[in-house]
Structures are given as structure tokens and as C-alpha cells.
Design an enzyme around this catalytic site. Structure first.
Site, PDB file in Angstrom:
ATOM      1  N   HIS A 121      10.753   5.191   1.623  1.00  0.00           N
ATOM      2  CA  HIS A 121      10.922   6.401   0.802  1.00  0.00           C
ATOM      3  C   HIS A 121       9.613   7.177   0.736  1.00  0.00           C
ATOM      4  CE1 HIS A 121       8.993   3.851  -2.213  1.00  0.00           C
ATOM      5  NE2 HIS A 121       8.829   4.905  -2.987  1.00  0.00           N
ATOM      6  N   LYS A 165       3.326   0.099   3.707  1.00  0.00           N
ATOM      7  CA  LYS A 165       2.013  -0.535   3.578  1.00  0.00           C
ATOM      8  C   LYS A 165       2.157  -1.971   3.107  1.00  0.00           C
ATOM      9  CE  LYS A 165      -2.515   0.130   3.683  1.00  0.00           C
ATOM     10  NZ  LYS A 165      -2.756  -1.276   4.024  1.00  0.00           N
ATOM     11  N   LYS A 189       5.036  -2.182  -6.294  1.00  0.00           N
ATOM     12  CA  LYS A 189       3.635  -2.076  -6.675  1.00  0.00           C
ATOM     13  C   LYS A 189       3.098  -0.668  -6.407  1.00  0.00           C
ATOM     14  CE  LYS A 189       1.341  -5.578  -5.354  1.00  0.00           C
ATOM     15  NZ  LYS A 189       0.635  -6.576  -4.515  1.00  0.00           N
ATOM     16  N   ASP A 228       1.415   4.743  -8.452  1.00  0.00           N
ATOM     17  CA  ASP A 228       1.389   6.070  -7.815  1.00  0.00           C
ATOM     18  C   ASP A 228       0.564   6.111  -6.536  1.00  0.00           C
ATOM     19  OD1 ASP A 228       3.124   7.483  -9.533  1.00  0.00           O
ATOM     20  OD2 ASP A 228       1.538   7.739 -11.008  1.00  0.00           O
ATOM     21  N   LYS A 239       5.262  -5.833   4.831  1.00  0.00           N
ATOM     22  CA  LYS A 239       4.462  -7.056   4.831  1.00  0.00           C
ATOM     23  C   LYS A 239       4.604  -7.727   6.178  1.00  0.00           C
ATOM     24  CE  LYS A 239       1.796  -9.312   1.889  1.00  0.00           C
ATOM     25  NZ  LYS A 239       0.860  -8.671   0.935  1.00  0.00           N
ATOM     26  N   THR A 256      -9.096  -6.058  -4.908  1.00  0.00           N
ATOM     27  CA  THR A 256      -8.007  -6.709  -5.650  1.00  0.00           C
ATOM     28  C   THR A 256      -8.557  -7.458  -6.851  1.00  0.00           C
ATOM     29  OG1 THR A 256      -6.817  -6.959  -3.554  1.00  0.00           O
ATOM     30  CG2 THR A 256      -5.985  -8.178  -5.456  1.00  0.00           C
ATOM     31  N   ASN A 301     -10.590 -14.891  -2.022  1.00  0.00           N
ATOM     32  CA  ASN A 301     -11.166 -13.560  -2.167  1.00  0.00           C
ATOM     33  C   ASN A 301     -10.851 -12.942  -3.524  1.00  0.00           C
ATOM     34  OD1 ASN A 301     -12.457 -11.071  -1.073  1.00  0.00           O
ATOM     35  ND2 ASN A 301     -10.393 -10.264  -1.345  1.00  0.00           N
ATOM     36  N   SER A 352      -7.025   0.453  -0.399  1.00  0.00           N
ATOM     37  CA  SER A 352      -6.529   0.659   0.965  1.00  0.00           C
ATOM     38  C   SER A 352      -6.074   2.105   1.148  1.00  0.00           C
ATOM     39  CB  SER A 352      -5.369  -0.290   1.258  1.00  0.00           C
ATOM     40  OG  SER A 352      -5.829  -1.570   1.620  1.00  0.00           O
TER      41      SER A 352
END
Length: 480
Positions: free
Chosen positions: A73, A78, A102, A107, A114, A202, A241, A372
Site C-alpha cells: 500500500h 521494507k 510498524k 508514519d 521481510k 533500534t 545489537n 532506514s
């Protein structure tokens, strides 16, 4: 591909994708979304499975990989690329769906995707992993599952900057006329088109999420807590990480007390606090294990570490760590999901009934995809952030200092000069954008929580926010 996880026997646990769908179903019910539209939103658009041989140490090994596209959409789709021995199609589909929700929640204008390769990266050397990664990349490009405009991977479990650089370089050679080739993947090394702040993104996003939660005294009180982060006992599972950067920042910048660290070989415990940097160095010197660290008590029962008395529990490892089997024994007042899917659907209900507040993965670990997004924009724009305005801002600050000194007849303190004349560089802008994104995401969740009277169910609030945006997008383009 056959439909997956429509129904499960009551005696069988839900699969990962089944857990994600059940959690989304609560939001669909609250929003009164038509069943057909709900099924359309939940459905994984496409899944690619590839099997390819690579010559490893004189013999051919066949590797199996997947790339799932949950939603387009928004474009590109990603999502990370993980290398792990336990990867399967259901896990990849579930993670792709989580990426869709997510991105919508915070936004970031991406769809969800994935990828994964079924291998243990610890069994292969650098050269072998490069051969495998480049061959996997070729398969994805040939099948149309890797492109700066349509599908963009990023690091995940078992991968990092190195693998992303190999993917970008392989894509460049396959598509030599695409000047935006660097945007085919994010999480690259800074000198190879990456962006400063992505490695820690993250983990830093986890900290920003916690800070925003603790800025709201009413919600802190509702979770059975008080005060700020500085006086809280924190147990963290997974010092990879995400967990490492989150724990380090909490300790260094918020004076939090890390009382336990759970890793694959067991758990370290010290109620006075554990030094994250020292543990990280110990793990580096001992093949990723925490056993033998001198300044804490060790137990090889890592799973029991989740049940330790603490204020905040941060599961930052893999999915399904808190299940119906152990949820009732969780003693934390607040769970902050730094990993994807660490709490199952059944466990989530038990925790809520026991008054445990859970900040959900769809919000908490959105820092990676947010930065990202910044990297992707940077690659398309072919210019680093701050390059054009940084010196201008510094000069304007100097003019302000001169004006102040002229008007007051006094010299401005050196610390104030540094603050006012500092021009934001790329890292400043990345952290500012990430902080703003996490704040706004939390505020939207909080608004949905209050509007729909969801009590302490932040997970359903997150799905309500995300699904309402996705449904609006479907309506706008005429899907229903």
C-alpha cells in the site's frame, strides 16, 4: 502458496503469523473493519522461496531463503534480512506483517517485507558468507524482490553492515544503469552510502520510547511505577545489537540499573547493577557467552531470568520468549518489547489480566526502520543531511553571540557559545528525527488508548493506529 494458519487446534500453540493475526484481529473488531477488508490487510501479498547451491570448501551446499511482501500500500516494501538456523516461511511472513503495521504506526511511508536465509552464520567464514549473500542477492533481483523502488532489505538477526554492503555491490553490478543503486538496501557502512546512527538506531529508539512513556506520570502510575528511569531495576534479554545499545544508553544517559542480563548460555545477576560495557567486552572475548563474568552471579537457567523481580523487563532476543507457560510468573511491572514478537497472543492476555503493562514491538523497535527511511531518502537525494545548512547555522549562531555581547557588554560563557554556534550535522538530525518519530508514535497510541477505552492495552492501541491508517489508504485508492 497454500493459505497458512487459518485455524489451530486448541491444544496446539499458535504459529508466529497466527499470533500476529490474532493481535491484529482485536483492532479490526474495535474499528469495525469489514471482514473482507480485514482479510485483505492481513494477507501476505507474495512470498518467494529460493533454493540455490554454493560451493563451500570443495562441495556444493544448497541453501533455502525467503522474501515475503506483506503489503505494497506504500512503496517500497521494507524489512530486514535475517540469517538464522531456525528461519522458516511462517516466521518471515509474520515479520513482514509486523513491518507493515510498524511502518504505518510511526508514519514511515513503506509497505512491509521481510527476508531470511536458513543458515547458521557462525559456521561459515567471511569469504563463504560473501559468496552465499551475493548468490542470494542475485536470486532476489532476478525474481523482482530487490529494488530501490519496490523492495528494500536491511540488517536483522545474523546480518549487519557487511552483508548490506555485499548486497548493494551485487545489485550495482546487476543493474549498472541505476544511479539509485545504493538505495536498494539500508543499514550499509557509512562510507558505502550508509547513514550515521543507523547501527544504534533500534536500540536508541527503544530508549526514546521508554523516555516518552516516563514523561507521562499518569501512565507510569497506571503501570504501578513512579518516578523516572534512573531508579528502575531493569532485566534485559539479549545483548545483541539492539539490546546492547539500549542497555548502554539506559545506563550511561539515564542512570538506569541493569540488574540482570540474559544470554544464550545463561543469566548474569547483580542487584547493585551490571556494567554493560564490561559484559559486552567479556562476551567479545568468550564467543558471545556471559559465563565467567566476574562481577555478577551466573546461572545457566536463562529462561528463569525472565521471571526475576524487576521494574522493567526488556526482551531483546527472539520471538515467543514469554508464552502461556511462563507469563503468570513474570514479575516486571513494565515489559518493553525490543525484539519482534517476544510475547505470544496467549501470554499477552495473561499479562494484561495480571496488570502488567506491555509496550509493543510494533512501536518500541521502530527505530531501525525509521533511520532506514532516513538513509533511503539520503541515497535517493545523493547528499548527506546537513551538508548545505550546517555552516550557515553556525554563522548565524556566531552573529547571535556577537549581538548578545554587544547589547550586554559582557562576554558570553564558552559553553553557551558552543551550544548556540553548533550547526546540526547528520548524526544530530538523525537522532532528532528518531526522537520526534518515537514521541509522536507514543502520543498516537496514547490517544487511541483513551479514545477506545483500552485500559493498559498498548498493543491493541498500536494496531488500531496502524490499521486505521492502512484502511484509509485502501479506501483512498479504491480497494473498497
Amino acid at each position: 502458496m497454500p493459505a497458512r494458519n487459518k485455524h489451530k487446534n486448541n491444544n496446539q500453540p499458535l504459529s508466529f503469523s497466527g499470533n500476529v493475526n490474532r493481535m491484529a484481529d482485536r483492532a479490526f473488531g474495535i474499528l469495525a473493519i469489514e471482514p473482507g477488508v480485514a482479510e485483505s490487510i492481513k494477507a501476505c501479498n507474495s512470498v518467494l522461496q529460493v533454493r540455490f547451491p554454493v560451493n563451500i570448501r570443495g562441495r556444493l551446499e544448497v541453501f533455502t531463503g525467503w522474501r515475503a511482501v506483506h503489503s505494497t500500500h506504500r512503496l517500497p516494501a521494507k524489512g530486514g534480512m535475517r540469517y538464522a538456523a531456525v528461519v522458516d516461511q511462517d516466521e518471515i511472513e509474520a515479520l513482514a506483517a509486523l513491518m507493515t503495521y510498524k511502518c504505518a504506526l510511526v508514519d514511515v511511508p513503506f509497505g512491509g517485507s521481510k527476508g531470511g536465509l536458513c543458515l547458521d552464520p557462525g559456521l561459515y567464514d567471511r569469504h563463504e558468507l560473501q559468496l552465499i549473500t551475493r548468490r542470494f542477492t542475485r536470486e532476489l533481483v532476478r525474481k523482482g524482490f530487490l529494488n530501490p523502488a519496490t523492495n528494500v532489505p536491511a540488517p536483522d538477526v545474523g546480518t549487519g553492515e557487511r552483508e548490506m554492503a555485499w548486497i548493494a555491490d551485487t545489485y550495482k553490478h546487476l543493474e549498472p544503469d541505476n544511479i539509485n543503486y545504493l538505495a536498494c538496501v539500508t543499514g550499509k557502512p557509512v562510507h558505502h552510502g550508509g547513514i550515521r546512527g543507523r547501527v544504534e538506531a533500534t536500540g536508541r529508539g527503544v530508549v526514546y520510547a521508554m523516555r516518552e512513556f516516563f514523561r507521562n506520570p499518569a501512565t507510569v502510575k497506571a503501570a504501578g511505577l513512579s518516578g523516572g528511569l534512573g531508579d528502575k531495576r531493569i532485566v534485559i534479554q539479549g545483548l545483541g545489537n539492539v539490546g546492547y545499545h539500549a542497555a548502554r544508553l539506559l545506563q550511561e544517559e539515564d542512570n538506569a540499573r541493569i540488574t540482570a542480563i540474559i544470554e544464550r548460555d545463561g543469566v548474569l545477576m547483580n542487584d547493585a547493577g551490571i556494567n554493560i560495557e564490561r559484559v559486552h567486552q567479556h562476551m567479545h572475548e568468550n564467543s558471545g557467552c556471559v559465563q565467567g563474568y566476574p562481577d555478577a552471579t551466573f546461572s545457566d537457567n536463562g529462561a528463569a531470568g525472565l521471571e526475576l523481580q524487576c521494574d522493567i523487563l526488556i526482551p531483546a532476543a527472539l520471538e515467543a520468549q514469554i508464552t502461556a507457560a511462563n507469563a503468570a510468573r513474570i514479575k516486571a511491572s513494565l515489559i518493553v518489547e525490543a525484539a519482534n514478537g517476544p510475547v505470544t497472543f496467549e501470554a499477552d492476555a495473561i499479562l494484561r489480566n495480571n496488570g502488567v503493562t506491555v509496550l509493543p514491538d510494533a512501536y518500541v523497535n521502530a527505530g531501525g526502520v525509521t533511520v532506514s527511511y532516513f538513509e533511503w531518502i539520503r541515497n535517493l537525494g545523493h547528499i548527506r543531511f546537513g551538508r548545505m545548512e550546517r555552516r550557515f547555522d553556525e554563522l548565524r549562531g556566531q552573529h547571535m553571540i556577537s549581538a548578545l555581547e554587544s547589547l550586554t557588554g559582557q562576554q558570553v560563557p564558552e559553553w553557551m557559545v558552543r551550544e548556540i554556534t553548533h550547526g546540526a550535522d547528520e548524526l544530530d538530525l538523525v537522532r532528532s528525527g528518531l526522537d520526534d518519530t518515537m514521541r509522536l508514535g507514543y502520543q498516537e497510541m496514547q490517544q487511541a488508548l483513551e479514545e477506545h477505552e483500552l485500559g493498559n492495552d498498548y498493543r491493541t492501541a498500536a494496531y488500531v493506529v496502524a490499521i486505521s491508517k492502512i484502511a484509509r489508504s485502501y479506501l483512498d485508492i479504491g480497494v473498497y
